[in-house]
Design an enzyme around this catalytic site. Structure first.
Site, mmCIF file in Angstrom:
data_model
loop_
_atom_site.group_PDB
_atom_site.id
_atom_site.type_symbol
_atom_site.label_atom_id
_atom_site.label_comp_id
_atom_site.label_asym_id
_atom_site.label_seq_id
_atom_site.Cartn_x
_atom_site.Cartn_y
_atom_site.Cartn_z
ATOM 1 N N HIS A 133 -0.184 11.666 9.646
ATOM 2 C CA HIS A 133 0.454 10.319 10.657
ATOM 3 C C HIS A 133 0.010 9.029 9.579
ATOM 4 C CE1 HIS A 133 -1.823 7.808 13.807
ATOM 5 N NE2 HIS A 133 -2.381 6.989 12.733
ATOM 6 N N GLU A 134 -1.110 9.127 8.551
ATOM 7 C CA GLU A 134 -1.703 8.598 7.321
ATOM 8 C C GLU A 134 -0.663 8.532 6.619
ATOM 9 O OE1 GLU A 134 -3.528 6.417 8.332
ATOM 10 O OE2 GLU A 134 -4.782 7.668 9.622
ATOM 11 N N HIS A 139 2.128 5.974 7.629
ATOM 12 C CA HIS A 139 1.885 4.629 7.275
ATOM 13 C C HIS A 139 2.346 4.581 6.026
ATOM 14 C CE1 HIS A 139 -0.215 3.703 10.683
ATOM 15 N NE2 HIS A 139 -0.848 4.030 10.449
ATOM 16 N N HIS A 145 6.124 3.663 4.911
ATOM 17 C CA HIS A 145 6.073 2.541 5.651
ATOM 18 C C HIS A 145 5.390 1.485 4.537
ATOM 19 C CE1 HIS A 145 5.828 -0.053 8.876
ATOM 20 N NE2 HIS A 145 7.323 -0.858 8.058
#
Length: 599
Positions: free
Chosen positions: A390-391, A394, A397
């Site tokens: 998940h991190e 981020h 991105h």
């Protein structure tokens, strides 16, 4: 890493800490840049009253804004990341405080920017662009400010709104002090008579317990306490909604929803389509509730039974090294460019991995310009592996947006923030399901995935619908009494969960426990982001390279276009109900897979 004793920061292997020296080699270097930062208000004030003077002057001001953004990025990331390593370290607490004070001074010095940009005549501004071609880079940013012209008031009116700003934050501050600091809950009692402390932090683990007596006791402890203060909670929430309504009316928006969504350039139809699409697919939730009731083997399914796993822990212990390897394999469909960035993050110390004394809790990604920084508190669990994926979503991105966009357009808005992270999680889940033969582990994984759908897509949409309802009632002149709020909230629970669960009267008070209702139309973005991520992950897996190319374009877009356009470029149209409906069809398929697997 030993899990028996939490080490001091000085005892942690540097290999598992982030490389903050990539920003500044020392505190002295930070202080040197901070002194430059403190001098910036004077430079900013040199442009006051001059933005409409010429294209050259306006370009110089916009470039100064970029310089400030870059300098602030480095200063803030170093100070805040250092502070998060050990929250008891007063040196870095002081750095963060100093920086915040200086930032306020800079904002105050530049408060003339919006009114001056709005006041420039359209023809004159067009002349600036023709005379100074380099100014064209900033046209989109300038247009974003100028398009709000009808919502900007006179100088005196703006000053009054600014003066009211602190008062408008009072409801949220009061609620936070009441709920987080002052409110105390009775201990919960398990089936053996042992007591367990109930706090906001312990509540979810308690209702996830396999001990049904403990789950019920914790549930009643939480909501009976809120029931004792329901009128205070209603008055505080009512004040928050009135403040939101006041600002929407003052700025001449037709509704509080229009005012809130205008800030991120999201059309209202996206919000309303989300609610409509979930309503159209409520049968999947009813099927899930029915399956949960069957698998738990209970005569009656209660609200306190919704969080406990329907599959016992499959004992999935995953080291950090194993997690990295698995995540790399799971994200292989993203292609070589994406994987090379992921490996870079793994090998060049973007990640602060393990817990240490004083380290801030939880997990996050901070998109520093030098490269992202990811904070974890890794514990060798399945959830921690998903958090890593998940991190890093981020992080990549941020990395691609910073790399491919000029400073002015490198930050992406909150509406798309959860897409990249959740897409990674979805790809990891699909990989694990495909490569897990053990039936118990597979069932455990599906249960994990199903709960993400329930708690993110359905639950957050229910919150969004409740928030919309209470805003619309307030706009109509209605008073938000505790009884009215509880009745509305109960009706929504009945709609969203159906007839196979007992809607315990305690759940009527859940609205009093949710801090997100003070965030001004924030929660819907969890559900839209999740839907978009599921759609994108499915497209990547089915279409391969063309889908990956579009997706990387989205990740590289920053805020160079509005978020709806960026997502359309990746193949997802959030103005339609299709992404939500498609995501919920996957939810329905998983329910069938779970039912079959557990026979």
């Amino acid at each position: 890493m030993s899990e028996e004793r939490i080490p001091k920061r000085s005892e942690v292997n540097p290999e598992y800490t982030w490389a903050l020296e990539d920003i500044y080699p020392s505190d002295e270097a930070w202080n040197e840049d901070f002194r430059k930062f403190q001098a910036l208000p004077e430079k900013i004030l040199e442009f006051k009253g001059r933005l409409g003077e010429s294209g050259e002057t306006l370009l110089a001001f916009m470039r100064l804004s970029d310089e400030i953004a870059v300098l602030c990025d480095s200063l803030a990331n170093y100070a805040q990341r250092k502070s998060d390593e050990d929250t008891a370290n007063s040196v870095y607490q002081a750095m963060v405080g100093q920086l915040m004070n200086a930032y306020v001074q800079i904002n105050s010095a530049g408060s003339y920017e919006t009114p001056e940009l709005i006041s420039i005549d359209e023809n004159k501004l067009d002349g600036f662009y023709q005379a100074v071609p380099d100014l064209g880079l900033y046209k989109k940013n300038i247009d974003r400010i100028r398009r709000k012209k009808e919502h900007i008031l006179s100088d005196n009116e703006e000053k009054i709104l600014a003066l009211a700003g602190e008062m408008s934050q009072s409801p949220e501050n009061i609620y936070s002090m009441f709920s987080d600091a002052d409110l105390k809950f009775p201990d919960a009692v398990d089936k053996n008579g042992k007591t367990h402390q109930v706090t906001h932090g312990s509540y979810i683990p308690l209702v996830q317990s396999s001990d049904r007596v403990l789950r019920k006791s914790a549930f009643e402890s939480m909501y009976h306490t809120y029931d004792s203060y329901k009128n205070t909670c209603a008055a505080t929430l009512g004040a928050q909604i009135k403040a939101v309504q006041f600002y929407a009316k003052a700025r001449k928006y037709p509704s509080s929803l229009a005012a809130a969504l205008d800030g991120t350039e999201v059309p209202e139809e996206v919000y309303r389509n989300l609610i409509s699409a979930v309503h159209d697919n409520m049968h999947y939730m009813y099927d899930y509730v029915k399956l949960r009731k069957k698998l738990l083997g209970v005569d009656e399914l209660h609200m306190y039974d919704l969080y406990t796993p329907v599959v016992s822990d499959a004992d999935m212990k995953i080291t950090f090294e194993e997690a990295k390897e698995t995540v790399l394999k799971a994200l292989a469909p993203m292609g070589t460019e994406y994987l090379s960035i992921l490996k870079k993050g793994f090998t060049e110390r973007w990640i602060d991995v393990y817990e240490n004394e004083g380290k801030t809790s939880g997990a996050y990604s901070a998109g520093a310009r030098v490269h992202p920084y990811v904070l974890l508190n890794y514990k060798n669990t399945l959830n921690c592996m998903f958090t890593l994926a998940h991190e890093m979503g981020h992080a990549i991105h941020s990395y691609l947006s910073n790399k491919n966009q000029p400073v002015a357009y490198s930050d992406y808005v909150i509406f798309v923030a959860e897409v990249a992270s959740t897409c990674n999680e979805a790809l990891l889940m699909q990989y694990l399901l495909k490569n897990t033969e053990d039936k118990k582990k597979k069932a455990y994984l599906i249960n994990y995935f199903l709960e993400q759908f329930r708690t993110t897509l359905y639950r957050q949409t229910m919150f969004a619908e409740f928030e919309l309802n209470i805003n619309e009632l307030t706009a109509q002149g209605e008073t938000l009494t505790a009884d009215r709020l509880s009745k509305m909230y109960r009706e929504l629970n009945e709609l969203y969960f159906g007839n196979d669960v007992v809607i315990d009267h305690e759940i009527d008070l859940e609205w009093a426990r949710i801090p997100h209702f003070y965030y001004n139309y924030y929660v819907y973005q969890y559900a839209t982001g999740y839907s978009a991520a599921i759609a994108l992950s499915q497209r990547i897996l089915s279409e391969g390279e063309p889908a990956v190319k579009d997706y990387l374009g989205f990740l590289s877009g920053g805020c160079s276009a509005d978020p709806i356009s960026l997502l359309k470029g990746a193949g997802v149209d959030m103005t339609s109900s299709k992404p939500v409906a498609d995501a919920l069809r996957l939810f329905g398929k998983l329910i069938g897979d779970m039912d079959e697997l557990m026979k």
